[in-house]
Design a protein around this motif. Sequence first.
Motif, PDB file in Angstrom:
ATOM      1  N   THR A 127       6.719  53.424  83.023  1.00 38.48           N
ATOM      2  CA  THR A 127       6.926  53.921  81.653  1.00 38.48           C
ATOM      3  C   THR A 127       6.354  52.984  80.592  1.00 38.48           C
ATOM      4  OG1 THR A 127       9.097  52.850  81.568  1.00 38.48           O
ATOM      5  CG2 THR A 127       9.027  55.144  82.336  1.00 38.48           C
ATOM      6  N   ASN A 128       5.726  51.868  81.051  1.00 35.53           N
ATOM      7  CA  ASN A 128       5.174  50.862  80.137  1.00 35.53           C
ATOM      8  C   ASN A 128       6.241  50.355  79.156  1.00 35.53           C
ATOM      9  OD1 ASN A 128       3.084  49.188  79.257  1.00 35.53           O
ATOM     10  ND2 ASN A 128       2.551  50.573  77.577  1.00 35.53           N
ATOM     11  N   THR A 129       7.468  50.233  79.672  1.00 40.94           N
ATOM     12  CA  THR A 129       8.577  49.721  78.853  1.00 40.94           C
ATOM     13  C   THR A 129       8.629  48.206  78.997  1.00 40.94           C
ATOM     14  OG1 THR A 129       9.852  51.735  79.238  1.00 40.94           O
ATOM     15  CG2 THR A 129      11.076  49.808  78.489  1.00 40.94           C
TER      16      THR A 129
ATOM     17  N   LEU B  74       9.977  33.765  87.042  1.00 42.29           N
ATOM     18  CA  LEU B  74       9.859  33.648  85.586  1.00 42.29           C
ATOM     19  C   LEU B  74       8.547  34.246  85.093  1.00 42.29           C
ATOM     20  CD1 LEU B  74      10.849  32.785  82.828  1.00 42.29           C
ATOM     21  CD2 LEU B  74       9.855  30.521  83.240  1.00 42.29           C
ATOM     22  N   LEU B  75       7.466  34.009  85.813  1.00 40.32           N
ATOM     23  CA  LEU B  75       6.186  34.583  85.404  1.00 40.32           C
ATOM     24  C   LEU B  75       6.257  36.108  85.423  1.00 40.32           C
ATOM     25  CD1 LEU B  75       3.546  32.227  87.072  1.00 40.32           C
ATOM     26  CD2 LEU B  75       4.705  32.033  84.881  1.00 40.32           C
ATOM     27  N   ALA B  76       6.955  36.660  86.414  1.00 39.07           N
ATOM     28  CA  ALA B  76       7.134  38.117  86.470  1.00 39.07           C
ATOM     29  C   ALA B  76       7.947  38.609  85.281  1.00 39.07           C
ATOM     30  CB  ALA B  76       7.813  38.515  87.778  1.00 39.07           C
ATOM     31  N   VAL B  77       9.001  37.874  84.914  1.00 37.32           N
ATOM     32  CA  VAL B  77       9.850  38.250  83.777  1.00 37.32           C
ATOM     33  C   VAL B  77       9.052  38.228  82.471  1.00 37.32           C
ATOM     34  CG1 VAL B  77      11.761  37.421  82.315  1.00 37.32           C
ATOM     35  CG2 VAL B  77      12.067  37.582  84.790  1.00 37.32           C
ATOM     36  N   LEU B  78       8.277  37.162  82.254  1.00 36.91           N
ATOM     37  CA  LEU B  78       7.495  37.056  81.014  1.00 36.91           C
ATOM     38  C   LEU B  78       6.466  38.173  80.920  1.00 36.91           C
ATOM     39  CD1 LEU B  78       6.933  33.175  80.795  1.00 36.91           C
ATOM     40  CD2 LEU B  78       8.545  34.552  79.472  1.00 36.91           C
ATOM     41  N   GLU B  79       5.805  38.457  82.037  1.00 39.96           N
ATOM     42  CA  GLU B  79       4.792  39.518  82.010  1.00 39.96           C
ATOM     43  C   GLU B  79       5.431  40.882  81.751  1.00 39.96           C
ATOM     44  OE1 GLU B  79       0.813  39.745  84.173  1.00 39.96           O
ATOM     45  OE2 GLU B  79       2.208  40.687  85.576  1.00 39.96           O
ATOM     46  N   LEU B  80       6.553  41.156  82.408  1.00 43.76           N
ATOM     47  CA  LEU B  80       7.250  42.421  82.169  1.00 43.76           C
ATOM     48  C   LEU B  80       7.740  42.517  80.720  1.00 43.76           C
ATOM     49  CD1 LEU B  80       9.392  42.817  85.427  1.00 43.76           C
ATOM     50  CD2 LEU B  80       7.636  44.416  84.629  1.00 43.76           C
ATOM     51  N   GLY B  81       8.065  41.349  80.142  1.00 45.48           N
ATOM     52  CA  GLY B  81       8.546  41.321  78.764  1.00 45.48           C
ATOM     53  C   GLY B  81       7.453  41.298  77.714  1.00 45.48           C
ATOM     54  N   LYS B  82       6.173  41.414  78.165  1.00 43.03           N
ATOM     55  CA  LYS B  82       5.012  41.438  77.258  1.00 43.03           C
ATOM     56  C   LYS B  82       4.880  40.134  76.461  1.00 43.03           C
ATOM     57  CE  LYS B  82       4.642  45.917  78.282  1.00 43.03           C
ATOM     58  NZ  LYS B  82       3.733  46.384  79.331  1.00 43.03           N
TER      59      LYS B  82
ATOM     60  N   LYS C 215      13.482  45.866  92.469  1.00 41.87           N
ATOM     61  CA  LYS C 215      12.175  46.505  92.671  1.00 41.87           C
ATOM     62  C   LYS C 215      12.119  47.911  92.075  1.00 41.87           C
ATOM     63  CE  LYS C 215       9.885  43.237  94.537  1.00 41.87           C
ATOM     64  NZ  LYS C 215       8.806  42.631  93.713  1.00 41.87           N
ATOM     65  N   LYS C 216      13.207  48.652  92.232  1.00 42.19           N
ATOM     66  CA  LYS C 216      13.235  50.019  91.735  1.00 42.19           C
ATOM     67  C   LYS C 216      13.147  50.055  90.207  1.00 42.19           C
ATOM     68  CE  LYS C 216      15.718  54.346  92.539  1.00 42.19           C
ATOM     69  NZ  LYS C 216      16.924  54.965  93.157  1.00 42.19           N
ATOM     70  N   MET C 217      13.912  49.176  89.556  1.00 35.58           N
ATOM     71  CA  MET C 217      13.871  49.120  88.089  1.00 35.58           C
ATOM     72  C   MET C 217      12.528  48.583  87.591  1.00 35.58           C
ATOM     73  SD  MET C 217      17.691  48.019  86.821  1.00 35.58           S
ATOM     74  CE  MET C 217      17.300  48.191  85.083  1.00 35.58           C
TER      75      MET C 217
ATOM     76  N   TRP D 231      14.528  55.801  78.609  1.00 32.79           N
ATOM     77  CA  TRP D 231      15.962  55.977  78.353  1.00 32.79           C
ATOM     78  C   TRP D 231      16.762  55.737  79.630  1.00 32.79           C
ATOM     79  CZ3 TRP D 231      17.601  55.677  73.670  1.00 32.79           C
ATOM     80  CH2 TRP D 231      16.757  56.040  72.620  1.00 32.79           C
ATOM     81  N   HIS D 232      16.138  55.982  80.764  1.00 31.70           N
ATOM     82  CA  HIS D 232      16.809  55.737  82.045  1.00 31.70           C
ATOM     83  C   HIS D 232      17.145  54.249  82.185  1.00 31.70           C
ATOM     84  CE1 HIS D 232      17.807  55.819  86.276  1.00 31.70           C
ATOM     85  NE2 HIS D 232      16.843  54.952  86.535  1.00 31.70           N
ATOM     86  N   LEU D 233      16.200  53.367  81.826  1.00 33.60           N
ATOM     87  CA  LEU D 233      16.425  51.931  81.905  1.00 33.60           C
ATOM     88  C   LEU D 233      17.535  51.505  80.944  1.00 33.60           C
ATOM     89  CD1 LEU D 233      12.733  50.694  82.162  1.00 33.60           C
ATOM     90  CD2 LEU D 233      14.499  50.443  83.923  1.00 33.60           C
ATOM     91  N   LYS D 234      17.498  52.047  79.739  1.00 30.94           N
ATOM     92  CA  LYS D 234      18.539  51.727  78.753  1.00 30.94           C
ATOM     93  C   LYS D 234      19.917  52.116  79.284  1.00 30.94           C
ATOM     94  CE  LYS D 234      16.635  51.452  74.141  1.00 30.94           C
ATOM     95  NZ  LYS D 234      16.941  51.787  72.761  1.00 30.94           N
ATOM     96  N   GLU D 235      19.975  53.289  79.876  1.00 32.29           N
ATOM     97  CA  GLU D 235      21.238  53.786  80.398  1.00 32.29           C
ATOM     98  C   GLU D 235      21.752  52.890  81.534  1.00 32.29           C
ATOM     99  OE1 GLU D 235      22.937  58.191  81.497  1.00 32.29           O
ATOM    100  OE2 GLU D 235      21.071  57.574  82.475  1.00 32.29           O
ATOM    101  N   LYS D 236      20.849  52.454  82.421  1.00 32.75           N
ATOM    102  CA  LYS D 236      21.232  51.575  83.528  1.00 32.75           C
ATOM    103  C   LYS D 236      21.806  50.256  83.003  1.00 32.75           C
ATOM    104  CE  LYS D 236      20.287  51.848  87.543  1.00 32.75           C
ATOM    105  NZ  LYS D 236      21.125  52.246  88.710  1.00 32.75           N
ATOM    106  N   LEU D 237      21.159  49.684  81.982  1.00 37.41           N
ATOM    107  CA  LEU D 237      21.628  48.424  81.397  1.00 37.41           C
ATOM    108  C   LEU D 237      22.992  48.618  80.733  1.00 37.41           C
ATOM    109  CD1 LEU D 237      18.240  47.171  79.936  1.00 37.41           C
ATOM    110  CD2 LEU D 237      19.507  46.111  81.818  1.00 37.41           C
ATOM    111  N   GLN D 238      23.173  49.732  80.051  1.00 37.42           N
ATOM    112  CA  GLN D 238      24.455  50.013  79.404  1.00 37.42           C
ATOM    113  C   GLN D 238      25.568  50.187  80.426  1.00 37.42           C
ATOM    114  OE1 GLN D 238      23.395  53.372  76.980  1.00 37.42           O
ATOM    115  NE2 GLN D 238      22.355  52.115  75.436  1.00 37.42           N
ATOM    116  N   GLN D 239      25.222  50.717  81.595  1.00 36.65           N
ATOM    117  CA  GLN D 239      26.211  50.859  82.665  1.00 36.65           C
ATOM    118  C   GLN D 239      26.662  49.494  83.184  1.00 36.65           C
ATOM    119  OE1 GLN D 239      24.269  53.358  85.557  1.00 36.65           O
ATOM    120  NE2 GLN D 239      24.559  55.241  84.370  1.00 36.65           N
TER     121      GLN D 239
END
Length: 576
Positions: free
Chosen positions: A79-81, A111-119, A70-72, A3-11
């Motif tokens: 959180t395996n989000t 891009l490879l980092a983005v795809l991996e983070l995005g599952k 890096k922090k996000m 929920w912390h990540l969601k909140e950061k994006l909404q901000q």
Amino acid sequence: MSWHLKEKLQQVLAQEEGTTLYAPGARSGFALVYPNSYHVGMSNLGFQIIYQQINSRGDTACERVFLPDKKMEQEYVRTNTPLLTLETQRPLYEFGLIGVAMTFEMDYFNLLAVLELGKVPLLSSERGDSDPIVIMGGPCATFNPEPMADFIDVCIIGEGEEVIHELLDAYYRGKDEQLSRNEILTSFAKIEGVYIPCLYQHVYGEDGIIEKISPAVEAPGCVNRRWIADLDAYPAQTVIITADTEFKGLYLVEVARGCGRHCRFCMAGYCFRRPRSRSLSKLETAVGDAKKHGLKVGLMGAAISDYPEIDQLCQHIVDQGLGLSVASLRADSLSPMLVGALAASGQRTITLAPEAASEKMRLVINKGITDEHLYGSIDMATQAGIVNVRLYIMVGLPFEEEQDIEEIVEMALRVKRHMEQQGSKGNLTLSINPFIPKPFTPFQWLPMANAKTVEKRLNYIQAALKGQKKIEVLIENPREAYIQGILARGDRRVSSVLLTAHRHGGVKGWKKAIKENDFDEDFYLYRERNIKELLPWQTLDMGLNRRYLAMELENASMLKQTAPCAQDCKRCGVCK
């Protein structure tokens, strides 16, 4: 799910103006990725243009995705989000289509980092019918997508405003007809300007050079670049206003596209030829939009001072009580009106790009400007109150000799002396980068200058100008330039190195990846290609005559100038 990540994006979303939002499920989703930070991505006008085009349809909701800091990123991992979109905080892997705006080669790692983070499976060969189709557009996709061939399903070659609609139409037809993933990709291959890497087989000889590129039966032998003939039909200005960009306080407006100056090092000048301008009336309307938001106007284009009605446009901006900024200037086409408008807008530095210092090297690269042009521009700027000067220079250019490097130092001293003679107490900044040969330019066949030689020359310039009052030398990291050199002209074998580097932490894992893959860097960096050699990007067609680039290389070696594009000119083949 964090929920912390969601909140950061909404901000972040709450700080924007002009965002398009649709309720989840109201439209089919399209995830548009910029493989760098939000700050960098939202500074890219092309990214915003495609966002607007996709949302202009009645069936698709475009949602943006950026490389988290890096922090996000640590929070995503902890959180395996899965990486979430900005607009509705949906996981990246849930989208049927993922578009990637690829502007810089070094973003391949991101891009490879983005795809991996995005599952999302990294390798296109490992994606099934339920996985997203990954589409790459932008300059890197246009001039040579081969190093990314193992990771990308679809490449858009050229300008995307029209082709993105044709591609989406084909995708929805395929879904209605319940086509498989491979059948949908095959249907995409029928669209002009769409390249499907998996439909082409590259065969290498014992010497490592490509012997043959074999297209599948369903794929064209050659993919033609797409380009917009009438720029006025497609608006190109800021869509989303946010303070978190390189251009804070600016409303970006594209003035023109393409360039006809024939600078021999410039990939954009060849891949996006021919030069096209927007009408003054359309630009005046865009200026009106900037005024509504209370922002300065940021004029974008390959050479703003070349715009035929630049004085009228500047006068209109001034009459509206607005400030302006520009993306690029040519020293041989500056006008007092433009310089005066920049000065009145608070600009304190004029940026010029001689690229080389000696007359010989400017003839080699066909830059077409002289020291007199530089002095004239500096005089105009000084008189208008712009006191600082920045010059862009390249080291390691073809046919460069030690004397040409000494000329850079001498030019800097001459320019600084001239500034002082004009009463300017400003700074002179030299921004120096190693030259990287690019596909679809006359220098595509030439070796890159040896890294040790370039480093030695850069050190010489720094040492020679050290201690000179109010002269600053800024140098790009040479190490990164040589990675870019491989990525720019690499073939699809580079994909394996990128994947290994990704597993070792990205760019910092490059050396280890080179070693583990027994990869010959010299083959890509220092080998002179034969004019008749089959090049990795040869499946793509920019509209240039096959002999034209070779003739321009010959002209460079003979120090012959090539005139800019002219009406009814047919020499390069683009204006058939």
